[in-house]
Scaffold this active site. Sequence first.
Site, PDB file in Angstrom:
ATOM      1  N   SER A  42       3.275  -3.324  -4.140  1.00 51.39           N
ATOM      2  CA  SER A  42       2.124  -3.990  -4.749  1.00 51.39           C
ATOM      3  C   SER A  42       1.401  -4.906  -3.775  1.00 51.39           C
ATOM      4  CB  SER A  42       2.583  -4.822  -5.953  1.00 51.39           C
ATOM      5  OG  SER A  42       3.257  -4.038  -6.896  1.00 51.39           O
ATOM      6  N   HIS A  91       0.015   2.826  -5.062  1.00 47.59           N
ATOM      7  CA  HIS A  91       0.322   1.669  -5.914  1.00 47.59           C
ATOM      8  C   HIS A  91       0.006   2.014  -7.362  1.00 47.59           C
ATOM      9  CE1 HIS A  91      -0.736  -2.653  -7.319  1.00 47.59           C
ATOM     10  NE2 HIS A  91       0.484  -2.307  -7.680  1.00 47.59           N
ATOM     11  N   GLU A 111      -3.980   2.891  -6.858  1.00 48.16           N
ATOM     12  CA  GLU A 111      -4.545   2.528  -5.558  1.00 48.16           C
ATOM     13  C   GLU A 111      -3.888   3.401  -4.487  1.00 48.16           C
ATOM     14  OE1 GLU A 111      -5.956  -2.090  -5.700  1.00 48.16           O
ATOM     15  OE2 GLU A 111      -3.798  -1.757  -5.481  1.00 48.16           O
ATOM     16  N   ASN A 123      -4.497  -6.733  -6.490  1.00 47.91           N
ATOM     17  CA  ASN A 123      -3.641  -7.911  -6.463  1.00 47.91           C
ATOM     18  C   ASN A 123      -4.201  -9.022  -5.579  1.00 47.91           C
ATOM     19  OD1 ASN A 123      -1.662  -7.292  -8.310  1.00 47.91           O
ATOM     20  ND2 ASN A 123      -0.388  -6.198  -6.842  1.00 47.91           N
TER      21      ASN A 123
END
Length: 682
Positions: free
Chosen positions: A401, A422, A434, A472
Amino acid sequence: MRIDTMSVVVARIEDGVLLMEINNPPVNALSQPVRAGLVEALERLAADDTLRGGVIAGAGGTFIAGADIKEFGKPPAPPLLPDVLAAIEACPKPVVAALQGAALGGGLELALACDARVAQAGTVLGLPEVALGIIPGAGGTQRLPRLTGVSTALRLIGTGERLSAEAAKALGIVDEVAPDAVSAAIACRPGKRPVSKLPVPAEAADVIAKAEAAALKAGKSRPAVMEAIAAVKAAATLPFAEGLAQERDAFLNLRTSPEAAALRHMFFAEREAVRLPAALRAKPRRVETVAVIGAGTMGRGIAQSALEAGLTVILYDLNAELLATAGEALRTALAERAAAGKIAADLAGNARLVLARTWADIVPADLVIEAVFEDLAVKQEVFRQIDAHARLGAVLATNTSYLDVDVIAAATARPQDVLGLHFFSPANVMKLLEVVRGAHSAPDLAATGMEFGKHLKKLPVLCGNGFGFIGNRIYNAYRTQCEYMLEDGAWPEDIDTALETFGFAMGPFAVADLSGLDIAWRMRAAQAAMRDARKRYVPVLDHLCEQGRFGRKSGAGYYTYAEGRRSAGTDDTVRSIIEAASAARGLTRRTLAPEIIQRRSLAAMVNEAALLLAGGIAQRASDIDVVLVQGYGFPRFAGGPVYWARTQDRTTLERDLDIIAAATGFGFERGPLDLLLTESAP
């Protein structure tokens, strides 16, 4: 005998029927030339005494997937869709719709205006206009209730639900399901029976009220949903012409609304996000067998997604008990999904799931996905094992992540085969993926990752390698700014309520409690030695965890959870920790208005988005909107942080950035706002 060949509507005679075939690839959208071609063909049908009827079909395996959304916002060009539908009903000869592939939006509205509807097995039908902030504008809200009743129409139109051909037949929307819709439609001999002449079936008031409440809840009472409900209910009380006029007025008003504009932006952004830039287009590697390393929650979700996509899955874990539990859970989940009609029955079998406890078992995999604990040392050791056992040419992917994909790839002798994938939790539910290119990733890896994501029916977005990638990293900036506001004077519930009022699915502190505060606490502890003491740091979360308050799973975090229900506000323990943090920083606490909370939060996102775009982590600004909407609860009807920024007054937005710069202090980096606001839209 062919009587006419037009650019978008080809009309030819078969068995005394005029077959009007729309040829407007890729989805036969109802653009102006299509509408004009249909009206001309209908006029010829009406005038030719040798013809007994007409059939409207679509070329390329698709009927009509909807209106041409590119025409929205432009002056309407006649004939309009209501004109076409009026021509179908006015035609003295019956017209049959031959539905294939997709009959959505205006496509289904056109079919409803025909005298009969034949659907080929596998066709998808629906009126999904509410997803674009509008309602059907060519009689969908008036004709559908006459076939299904008001309560069913409220569900279908108010939620945008899509139906299979078989389900549509069961509801009376489709007259026949056939292996070959065109042949069956030509053979069909209906009378002239316009749906607009049918009465709306009577239903009990409480049944309609229940359907209305369900649609409002599903649509979060957005304007389009409320207008859709009003229009459908009007079908039962108003003459058809009056209901049609009311629907059209609502449609035209909604079409020019800010919310509809934002939703159209998201429609195009998501369509663009899955496209690779020309420099990265390559033939993807074959992926038929996937090895998933780690049988925890994330690994299990990834495995389920791959199994539902028809791939063979090798699920590896050293823990025999965890592996067996995961295998049983996967079999149960697939069986339940098949029983509910969510996946085909043949996808629920066990033959494509292999449970493995030795590294040698991963050799057949075309793609190996690591899904273990978010710890760099752990992931590097896993990749050493993957490198030693995976076949040459296999794609090696990390589900990290936050961590550096290149550092993980360096644990192998083949960094050219490593990329990031991800997934978002739960991986079998969340659409966002992702796809992260490393510095050494081979040219075909991006194409492979993107194609794999699409095969899993996810929405893959290409990212560069950088801390937190797109989602993130922006969420970290947003959450950090919200923590600053705790010290400045707001309580967690003030911030959560303000952002949920804006439209977020959940506020940041409610999300933190749900995810588990200990996860962030461990990450902060691991980074403590590298933290610059001059940077502002809010210790509230640390102190909560030190008291065993890890969130919902421990019964207390920012909020308390008596019998699993979240408390309305924070308790004295949380408030004393926050007040102590404010005092330690020498801040005098002050009340923050909801608008200030919203703007500071969004400005933090916007600033980070500008930095991501400038740094090449995001390849296009609209990708940032896709990631935040699909993965982080940003309200779709607001269009994402970049779209939101582009709708704001520039002077006010600059002032917002000044405020978050002052709140952040040392280390704040201002993003190039000009780049973010001026980059061309897709």
